[in-house]
Design a protein around this motif. Structure first.
Motif, PDB file in Angstrom:
ATOM      1  N   CYS A  57       1.169   0.311  -6.107  1.00  0.00           N
ATOM      2  CA  CYS A  57      -0.038  -0.155  -5.413  1.00  0.00           C
ATOM      3  C   CYS A  57      -1.170   0.857  -5.526  1.00  0.00           C
ATOM      4  N   ARG A  58      -0.843   2.145  -5.445  1.00  0.00           N
ATOM      5  CA  ARG A  58      -1.878   3.168  -5.631  1.00  0.00           C
ATOM      6  C   ARG A  58      -2.470   3.075  -7.024  1.00  0.00           C
ATOM      7  N   ILE A  59      -1.617   2.840  -8.012  1.00  0.00           N
ATOM      8  CA  ILE A  59      -2.110   2.722  -9.378  1.00  0.00           C
ATOM      9  C   ILE A  59      -3.000   1.484  -9.509  1.00  0.00           C
ATOM     10  N   VAL A  60      -2.578   0.360  -8.921  1.00  0.00           N
ATOM     11  CA  VAL A  60      -3.403  -0.854  -8.966  1.00  0.00           C
ATOM     12  C   VAL A  60      -4.778  -0.561  -8.378  1.00  0.00           C
TER      13      VAL A  60
ATOM     14  N   ARG B 110      -3.703  -3.612 -14.125  1.00  0.00           N
ATOM     15  CA  ARG B 110      -3.025  -4.904 -14.246  1.00  0.00           C
ATOM     16  C   ARG B 110      -1.545  -4.720 -14.568  1.00  0.00           C
ATOM     17  N   LEU B 111      -1.246  -3.766 -15.430  1.00  0.00           N
ATOM     18  CA  LEU B 111       0.148  -3.502 -15.785  1.00  0.00           C
ATOM     19  C   LEU B 111       0.938  -3.082 -14.547  1.00  0.00           C
ATOM     20  N   ALA B 112       0.337  -2.251 -13.706  1.00  0.00           N
ATOM     21  CA  ALA B 112       1.004  -1.823 -12.472  1.00  0.00           C
ATOM     22  C   ALA B 112       1.216  -3.006 -11.530  1.00  0.00           C
ATOM     23  N   ALA B 113       0.228  -3.900 -11.443  1.00  0.00           N
ATOM     24  CA  ALA B 113       0.382  -5.094 -10.600  1.00  0.00           C
ATOM     25  C   ALA B 113       1.515  -5.963 -11.119  1.00  0.00           C
TER      26      ALA B 113
ATOM     27  N   PHE C 178      -9.886  -9.376  -8.043  1.00  0.00           N
ATOM     28  CA  PHE C 178      -9.055 -10.572  -8.093  1.00  0.00           C
ATOM     29  C   PHE C 178      -7.587 -10.182  -8.192  1.00  0.00           C
ATOM     30  N   PHE C 179      -7.263  -9.259  -9.100  1.00  0.00           N
ATOM     31  CA  PHE C 179      -5.865  -8.856  -9.275  1.00  0.00           C
ATOM     32  C   PHE C 179      -5.336  -8.140  -8.047  1.00  0.00           C
ATOM     33  N   ILE C 180      -6.153  -7.311  -7.441  1.00  0.00           N
ATOM     34  CA  ILE C 180      -5.717  -6.613  -6.233  1.00  0.00           C
ATOM     35  C   ILE C 180      -5.480  -7.623  -5.116  1.00  0.00           C
TER      36      ILE C 180
END
Length: 181
Positions: free
Chosen positions: A139-142, A152-155, A4-6
């Motif tokens: 984005c890679r971290i997400v 989520r923090l990266a997003a 969902f977050f991605i």
């Protein structure tokens, strides 16, 4: 929940400005995805040799098999689920890429070896850098971060970095799509 977050990040970013830059090849083709799914199905084979060959082939594919392996970790067949989860966890993620800005590459050089608290600090530091420099890395971290809270923090950092309301308006939609697939 992570999907969902991605998806949310991807849809939001693609809807925003795009200057056409890319720093990674396009996502895998449908044929490659079908091949990965076939190998994952073989993880549940009654024949040991087939299971072992599938494990080796998936391990060799590495990051290209990551998304399918993560999805298969919830497979109804417990043998497939367990093997997929182990294989996904063993994939070495390329946290830095050749096109990364020097400061981003420096911050992410040891990201994979860092403890969750250290990774959180690195994400926060990335969020303070210019969005054009950090978006592909965030984005890679997400996509690949095993800790959902850090993903989520990266997003969040990609969409609304601390101290700069206008940064989210300059998100490179193609970079997000390239990194998240």
């Amino acid at each position: 929940m992570r999907r969902f977050f991605i998806s949310w990040l991807l849809v939001t970013a693609v809807a925003l400005a795009d200057d056409g830059r890319r720093n990674q090849p396009p996502p895998e083709s449908a044929v490659e995805a079908a091949h990965v799914r076939h190998l994952i199905a073989q993880l549940g084979s009654p024949r040991y040799v087939e299971r072992r060959e599938a494990q080796q082939a998936l391990a060799q594919l590495g990051v290209a098999a990551f998304d399918e392996l993560q999805a298969a970790a919830d497979h109804s067949d417990p043998e497939i689920a367990a093997a997929a989860a182990i294989l996904a966890a063993e994939i070495e993620i390329p946290w830095t890429m050749p096109g990364d800005a020097p400061e981003v590459a420096r911050l992410l050089a040891d990201y994979g070896d860092a403890q969750p608290g250290q990774r959180m600090q690195l994400i926060l530091r990335l969020g303070r850098l210019p969005m054009a420099d950090v978006l592909p890395a965030l984005c890679r971290i997400v996509r690949y971060e095993p800790e959902e809270t850090l993903s989520r923090l990266a997003a969040t950092a990609a969409l609304s970095p601390p101290g700069s309301a206008e940064k989210s308006a300059t998100v490179d939609g193609q970079a997000v799509e390239t990194q998240l697939g």
